[in-house]
Enzyme design. Structure first.
Site, PDB file in Angstrom:
ATOM      1  N   ASP A  10       0.866  -1.189   0.000  1.00 39.52           N
ATOM      2  CA  ASP A  10       0.000   0.000   0.000  1.00 39.52           C
ATOM      3  C   ASP A  10       0.899   1.233   0.000  1.00 39.52           C
ATOM      4  O   ASP A  10       2.094   1.151   0.285  1.00 39.52           O
ATOM      5  CB  ASP A  10      -0.902   0.002   1.247  1.00 39.52           C
ATOM      6  CG  ASP A  10      -1.810   1.233   1.269  1.00 39.52           C
ATOM      7  OD1 ASP A  10      -2.468   1.496   0.250  1.00 39.52           O
ATOM      8  OD2 ASP A  10      -1.853   1.951   2.288  1.00 39.52           O
ATOM      9  N   SER A  11       0.297   2.373  -0.289  1.00 44.00           N
ATOM     10  CA  SER A  11       1.061   3.619  -0.237  1.00 44.00           C
ATOM     11  C   SER A  11       1.474   3.940   1.202  1.00 44.00           C
ATOM     12  O   SER A  11       2.406   4.703   1.410  1.00 44.00           O
ATOM     13  CB  SER A  11       0.198   4.754  -0.783  1.00 44.00           C
ATOM     14  OG  SER A  11      -1.016   4.823  -0.062  1.00 44.00           O
ATOM     15  N   GLU A 151      -6.246   9.749   8.818  1.00 45.26           N
ATOM     16  CA  GLU A 151      -4.880   9.728   9.355  1.00 45.26           C
ATOM     17  C   GLU A 151      -4.762  10.578  10.609  1.00 45.26           C
ATOM     18  O   GLU A 151      -3.880  10.352  11.433  1.00 45.26           O
ATOM     19  CB  GLU A 151      -3.882  10.146   8.272  1.00 45.26           C
ATOM     20  CG  GLU A 151      -3.953   9.163   7.120  1.00 45.26           C
ATOM     21  CD  GLU A 151      -2.660   8.905   6.402  1.00 45.26           C
ATOM     22  OE1 GLU A 151      -1.753   9.737   6.486  1.00 45.26           O
ATOM     23  OE2 GLU A 151      -2.592   7.856   5.720  1.00 45.26           O
ATOM     24  N   CYS A 183     -11.162   3.287  -1.572  1.00 45.99           N
ATOM     25  CA  CYS A 183      -9.910   3.756  -0.976  1.00 45.99           C
ATOM     26  C   CYS A 183      -9.680   2.960   0.302  1.00 45.99           C
ATOM     27  O   CYS A 183     -10.632   2.664   1.032  1.00 45.99           O
ATOM     28  CB  CYS A 183     -10.003   5.249  -0.657  1.00 45.99           C
ATOM     29  SG  CYS A 183      -8.579   5.894   0.245  1.00 45.99           S
TER      30      CYS A 183
HETATM   31  N1  DGL Z   1      -4.004   3.917  -0.255  1.00 51.20           N
HETATM   32  C1  DGL Z   1      -4.646   5.001  -1.002  1.00 51.20           C
HETATM   33  C2  DGL Z   1      -5.814   4.426  -1.791  1.00 51.20           C
HETATM   34  O1  DGL Z   1      -6.385   3.401  -1.472  1.00 51.20           O
HETATM   35  C3  DGL Z   1      -5.098   6.124  -0.101  1.00 51.20           C
HETATM   36  C4  DGL Z   1      -3.958   6.887   0.540  1.00 51.20           C
HETATM   37  C5  DGL Z   1      -3.095   7.622  -0.470  1.00 51.20           C
HETATM   38  O2  DGL Z   1      -3.584   8.587  -1.127  1.00 51.20           O
HETATM   39  O3  DGL Z   1      -1.944   7.228  -0.609  1.00 51.20           O
HETATM   40  O4  DGL Z   1      -6.201   5.004  -2.782  1.00 51.20           O
END
Ligand code: DGL
Length: 278
Positions: A10-11, A151, A183
């Site tokens: 994940d990011s 967050e 998301c």
């Molecule tokens: N993980 C990102 C998503 O599901 C959300 C957080 C981000 O913008 O990095 O789109």
């Protein structure tokens, strides 16, 4: 049978919702999770950058010997799904297809909404996949500030409800009966989003649906861990300061994450190498 870990990417920290669902459905499986906190958030970034960062993280997971890749981030799934499937020999599971499948099954009217980051909505990935089913009408809205609220640990403030009402108004006005939470972070806002959309709207989130896809792939590919396997779960980030990751992970998910390893993805390795070569 295969006792190698499942690689989840994940990011940042939000993909832990998917990791949690995988852990709950497959407790004997080992997991290596990488949050690309160095480049987070992905949502507002150009798709080309997200693709580059994402492939670097996935390369790292593959080099760590994972038996499967799970792209838990919606923005990254939208940006690099096709590249990832072509690039790696191991199965790749992403979050968009499972959520789309579940939304199609849930909708009675065929009027389906999707809410996500700017990157996810601008890519059109959800809209394209949902519209493949005849009789479906798709309505999409970006919700840039939702990630920021989650967050900060805010899931119920008056400001959040105001912002949510604004983002979701077009979807309410369109009369959708099903809404995809596109998301990683939005399952934490299900209360607020459900309140604004009203009780007649079914909310679909990708975490548990994606875990079912992981399950299916492992069983059909004969990749399940052996009954005697001892599961390990390793959490890694690309950002130098792991304290915010640990703090947020534990706030959102309980006390599972005690320790985080710093990993270096391709770009950083390259830079290190260049420096070493002088
Ligand atoms: N993980 C990102 C998503 O599901 C959300 C957080 C981000 O913008 O990095 O789109």
């Amino acid at each position: 049978m295969d006792n190698s870990p499942i690689g989840i990417f994940d990011s940042g920290v939000g993909g832990l919702t998917v990791a949690r669902a995988v852990r709950d459905q497959l407790p004997r499986e080992s997991i290596v999770y990488i949050g690309d906190t160095l480049h987070s958030p992905y949502g507002p970034k150009p798709i080309a950058d997200v693709r580059r960062y994402g492939l670097e993280v996935l390369d790292t997971l593959v080099s760590e010997g994972v038996k499967m890749l799970v792209i838990a981030c919606n923005t990254a799934s939208a940006a690099l799904l096709h590249d990832a499937r072509e690039r790696y020999d191991v199965p790749v599971v992403e979050v968009i297809r499972p959520a789309v499948r579940s939304a199609i099954a849930a909708s009675r009217s065929g009027r389906i909404g999707v809410v996500g980051t700017q990157g996810t909505i601008a890519s059109g990935a959800y809209q394209d996949m949902l519209s493949l089913t005849p009789g479906t009408q798709v309505f999409a809205a970006a919700a840039p500030r939702f990630v920021e609220f989650v967050e900060a640990g805010v899931t119920d403030s008056p400001e959040l409800l105001e912002v949510a009402a604004e983002y979701l108004r077009p979807l309410r006005d369109a009369g959708v009966d099903t809404l995809v939470l596109g998301c990683t972070h939005y399952p934490f806002l299900a209360g607020a989003i459900g309140y604004i959309m009203g009780p007649g709207v079914t909310l679909v989130s990708s975490d548990s649906e994606t875990a079912k896809d992981v399950y299916r792939e492992l069983v059909s590919g004969d990749l399940l861990a052996a009954p005697t396997a001892k599961a390990t779960r390793t959490y890694e980030t690309t950002g130098a300061d792991s304290a915010p990751f640990i703090d947020l992970a534990n706030r959102l998910l309980g006390s599972e994450v005690r320790d985080v390893r710093l990993v270096r993805t391709g770009q950083i390795d390259l830079r290190t190498l260049r420096e070493a070569q002088g």
